[in-house]
Scaffold this active site. Structure first.
Site, short mmCIF file in Angstrom:
data_model
loop_
_atom_site.label_atom_id
_atom_site.label_comp_id
_atom_site.label_asym_id
_atom_site.label_seq_id
_atom_site.Cartn_x
_atom_site.Cartn_y
_atom_site.Cartn_z
N HIS A 1 0.84 -1.00 -0.47
CA HIS A 1 -0.09 -0.06 0.05
C HIS A 1 0.86 1.05 0.05
O HIS A 1 2.34 0.78 0.65
CB HIS A 1 -0.85 0.03 1.24
N ASP B 1 3.61 -5.11 8.51
CA ASP B 1 1.59 -3.96 7.80
C ASP B 1 0.54 -4.60 8.64
O ASP B 1 0.43 -5.77 7.14
CB ASP B 1 1.80 -3.04 6.37
N GLN C 1 -4.61 -5.25 6.95
CA GLN C 1 -5.79 -6.21 5.76
C GLN C 1 -5.48 -7.68 7.56
O GLN C 1 -6.19 -8.37 6.62
CB GLN C 1 -5.72 -6.52 5.22
N LYS D 1 -10.81 -0.95 10.08
CA LYS D 1 -10.38 -2.08 9.49
C LYS D 1 -10.98 -3.35 10.11
O LYS D 1 -10.90 -4.67 9.97
CB LYS D 1 -9.70 -1.88 8.33
N CYS E 1 -4.48 2.62 -4.12
CA CYS E 1 -2.84 3.03 -3.27
C CYS E 1 -2.24 2.17 -3.27
O CYS E 1 -1.23 2.18 -2.58
CB CYS E 1 -3.77 3.35 -1.75
N1 PMP Z 1 -1.91 -0.46 4.83
C1 PMP Z 1 -2.19 -1.52 4.14
C2 PMP Z 1 -2.23 -3.06 3.19
C3 PMP Z 1 -4.05 -1.22 3.71
O1 PMP Z 1 -4.90 -2.11 3.01
C4 PMP Z 1 -4.37 -0.19 4.66
C5 PMP Z 1 -5.73 1.26 4.55
N2 PMP Z 1 -6.13 0.95 2.93
C6 PMP Z 1 -3.46 1.13 4.77
C7 PMP Z 1 -1.98 0.53 5.04
C8 PMP Z 1 -3.25 2.26 5.52
O2 PMP Z 1 -4.82 2.04 6.25
P1 PMP Z 1 -4.93 3.83 6.65
O3 PMP Z 1 -4.92 4.18 5.87
O4 PMP Z 1 -6.39 2.81 8.39
O5 PMP Z 1 -3.63 4.42 8.28
#
Ligand code: PMP
Length: 419
Positions: free
Chosen positions: A136, A213, A216, A239, A377
């Site tokens: 991401h 990270d 998910q 999430k 993203c």
């Molecule tokens: N890493 C991953 C794998 C994600 O899916 C996301 C959110 N889509 C993020 C980081 C960032 O999370 P947040 O926008 O809640 O900070």
């Protein structure tokens, strides 16, 4: 204490999706005249009533600023907030609750680590940071900014056509210049579950710290940071059925103690004078200013909610949803799934010949079906697969086989209309 007051259900509930759906009031909504079919859970999850009640309870019974007050409400708010930290500690099996830093979300957590690691001691000119081709943007851009600032280099583990990391290439990237490995556990754009224990072990052979990270992860599987032996683990509250604007940075005490503060201000200091300031210990050192108190409390309740199930029941159910959806979607002519790893979570990215994913998303919405479309993203991942965008359906414990049928039928209708 709040969380004990509102959780009255037995420790482990029987997994019954119809009962679970009753916990989520938003699932009763009608969208465009149709019952909501929410398949955008990788973007954010809905909140069970106990989380909603929990935040209401805080505002109606405990609202005050934490840590500094001696009055009743301040003590109550502090206790609930710190109790939430303890819940996170227990949930991910950290050694101590002082290793749990509340932040805004996964993004802020990674920024905190990247910014503070670049402050002289850990990462400098000529050093290398390893990420992967399925990250991401939150796990790319903070490291790029660090590289730019200190003259370090970003190295990328490539992925194969199924969307799996090529571990032999990872081995080739690891060397004495490597100062950090930062890897996603479950890819939000492909659904791949990475072998993080193996990745961590290999990095540790070079004494390199690893950040996972887990944005998910927590909604789909169990996390044990001590068993993984990761040095940092990050996730977002929204999430995992909790509120937005709250997230967690777990870090091993040994690292957190060595890192400088991220932001300065109230609550993170021991003494301040115009000549010199001394900083507080963990976790306060990294929590400058009034935190998201209600968010932390809501997150604690959300983790209690997930913990009220046997995690194996959740995994088993979501695996069945994934298998069912994969088979159904693949039976649609011209539909291609992007991300076909052997180890996959309940996330399906797909494209359909001749139909732009934005059209798919917009038309599904008219049937009350919410999916996500775009680059998720993860632009470098899209580029790797030669697409600019995909449509993505992602499932959690409250989704049903009927909802997958609705997605399937919706896609067939769209195909017919666009033919
Ligand atoms: N890493 C991953 C794998 C994600 O899916 C996301 C959110 N889509 C993020 C980081 C960032 O999370 P947040 O926008 O809640 O900070």
């Amino acid at each position: 204490m709040l969380s004990e007051k509102i959780i009255q259900k037995p420790a482990k509930r029987k997994f019954d999706v119809n009962e679970i759906r009753k916990d989520f009031p938003i699932l009763n909504l009608q969208i465009n005249g149709k019952p909501l079919c929410y398949l955008d859970n990788a973007a954010t999850t809905h909140k069970p009533d106990i989380v909603i009640e929990g935040t209401k309870h805080y505002y109606t019974h405990e609202n005050a600023n934490i840590h500094r007050g001696l009055h009743f409400l301040s003590e109550a708010a502090t206790q609930s907030y710190e109790n939430a930290r303890l819940k996170v500690k227990e949930y991910i099996n950290a050694m101590s609750s002082s290793e749990i830093i509340f932040v805004r979300g996964a993004t802020e957590a990674i920024n905190l680590v990247a910014a503070t690691m670049g402050n002289g001691k850990f990462i400098g000119e000529g050093d290398e940071i390893i990420v992967s081709n399925m990250e991401h943007h939150a796990n790319i851009v903070p490291w790029q900014m660090l590289c730019e600032r200190v003259g370090a280099k970003l190295k990328v583990i490539p992925i194969n056509d199924n969307g799996e990391l090529i571990l032999e290439e990872y081995d080739k990237l690891l060397n004495e210049k490597t100062k950090m490995v930062s890897i996603v556990h479950i890819s939000n754009s492909l659904g791949t579950i990475n072998p993080i224990k193996e990745i961590i072990d290999r990095a540790h052979k070079f004494n390199v710290p690893v950040l996972i990270d887990g944005a998910q992860t927590v909604q789909h599987s169990r996390v044990d940071v001590q068993d993984l032996d990761c040095d940092f683990f990050v996730f977002s509250g929204h999430k995992v059925f909790g509120p937005t604007g709250i997230g967690v940075l777990y870090g091993k005490t040994s690292y957190l103690n060595q890192l400088p503060p991220y932001q300065g201000g109230g609550d993170m200091i021991r003494t301040v004078s115009f000549d010199q300031t001394t900083f507080d210990g963990l976790p306060n050192k990294f929590e400058a200013g009034t935190p998201n108190i209600v968010g932390g409390i809501g997150l604690g309740v959300a983790l209690l909610y997930i913990n009220s199930f046997d995690i194996n029941d959740i995994i088993e159910y979501e695996t069945k949803l994934l298998e069912y959806a994969t088979e159904k979607l693949l039976s649609i002519n011209g539909l291609k799934i992007i991300g076909t790893a052997k180890e996959k979570a309940s996330v399906i990215s797909f494209v359909i010949d001749g139909i732009h994913s934005y059209d798919i998303g917009t038309m599904l919405d008219t049937y009350g079906i919410a999916i996500r479309t775009g680059h998720h993203c993860s632009q470098p991942t899209m580029k790797r697969f030669g697409v600019s965008a995909t449509a993505r359906a992602s499932f959690v414990l409250y989704n049903t086989f009927e909802e997958i049928d609705r997605l399937y039928n919706g896609l067939l209708k769209i195909k017919k209309m666009m033919a």
